[in-house]
Design an enzyme around this catalytic site. Structure first.
Site, short mmCIF file in Angstrom:
data_model
loop_
_atom_site.label_atom_id
_atom_site.label_comp_id
_atom_site.label_asym_id
_atom_site.label_seq_id
_atom_site.Cartn_x
_atom_site.Cartn_y
_atom_site.Cartn_z
CE1 TYR A 29 -5.21 12.72 0.44
CE2 TYR A 29 -3.01 13.39 1.07
CZ TYR A 29 -4.35 13.34 1.34
OH TYR A 29 -4.84 13.91 2.48
CG LEU A 172 -5.14 27.84 2.79
CD1 LEU A 172 -4.35 28.26 1.56
CD2 LEU A 172 -4.83 28.74 3.98
CE LYS A 212 -2.88 20.75 -4.34
NZ LYS A 212 -4.07 20.39 -5.13
CB SER A 221 2.97 33.04 1.07
OG SER A 221 1.90 33.70 1.72
CG ASN A 222 1.03 28.48 2.62
OD1 ASN A 222 0.32 29.48 2.57
ND2 ASN A 222 0.80 27.42 1.87
#
Length: 250
Positions: A29, A172, A212, A221-222
């Site tokens: 990454y 997602l 992510k 929200s997650n």
């Protein structure tokens, strides 16, 4: 967590401020230093103690050769700014990967205190079995793509049999859950986002999730998905999705 630069550092610190306690990154990454900087900021500001946070990274296939492996992990540890990497994954079982020679290298790192636990990523059930045969340390986690459009129940069954966690990445489906009618319908019923529904669906199956997110709004929200309870009808509605899309095939 595919984040970089100053915004990535702030996102990591914000996530920890909101209650996240699992930071997931990888050599490939290119943001281990960013994740480490965000963790260091949160510790320095008194948001969290270092030992409250599980820091995980993954060794890329280019670094699996015995003459490169340890140096690459030491470099990851330096970039992350930690004495011990809590969880080190083998990112993909390819390239120079050989169970007999590669996996004992992970055991040596555990013995030397450089890593706390061993994980694998993107393995099949058969590959998991072979890995167990060549590791002294237990496999504590298997990270794999998992979302409403890509399911691997055999992996979940193996995890339950052998007592390790399945960690879902791309929960997602690369944003595709926002266009899946069953997920959207369940989200509308509960007054939450499709993202929260997808995460809650995974958690109901016993999976850990590494979504992510970079903005405080999306992180919050997650996080709320942890308290979202889907009933059997909700779960069945999502389970009935027949389309299959693998985002990250070999």
């Amino acid at each position: 967590m595919g984040l970089d630069g100053e915004s990535g550092r702030k996102a990591v610190a914000t996530a920890l401020d909101l209650g996240y306690r699992h930071l997931d990154t990888a050599q490939i990454y290119g943001n281990e230093a960013v994740v480490g900087a965000g963790l260091r900021e949160a510790v320095d500001r008194g948001i969290v103690d270092r030992d409250e946070v599980l820091v995980a990274t993954k060794v890329w296939v280019d670094e699996l050769a015995p003459d490169r492996f340890r140096d690459s992990v030491e470099a990851s540890r330096e970039r992350l700014g930690v004495d011990t990497i809590d969880l080190l994954y083998l990112h993909r079982p390819r390239g120079p990967y050989d169970p007999e020679t590669t996996l004992p290298l992970f055991d040596a790192l555990v013995d030397d205190g450089l890593i706390g636990h061993v994980g694998v990523s993107n393995f099949t059930v058969d590959q998991l079995g072979t890995a167990r045969d060549h590791l002294d340390a237990p496999i504590v986690a298997h990270q794999t793509e998992y979302h409403p459009l890509f399911r691997r129940p055999a992996l979940v069954a193996d995890a339950r049999e052998h007592d390790y966690a399945v960690v879902a990445y791309s929960p997602l489906a690369g944003g595709r859950v926002f266009d899946l009618d069953p997920v959207v319908a369940v989200a509308e019923r509960h007054g939450v986002s499709p993202a929260a529904v997808s995460i809650a669906w995974l958690r109901a199956k016993g999976l850990a999730v590494v979504p992510k997110a970079s903005s405080r709004e999306h992180l919050r929200s997650n996080r709320r998905a942890a308290t979202l309870a889907l009933d059997d009808a909700d779960l069945a509605r999502i389970d009935a999705i027949e389309t299959e899309t693998e985002l990250y095939p070999e």
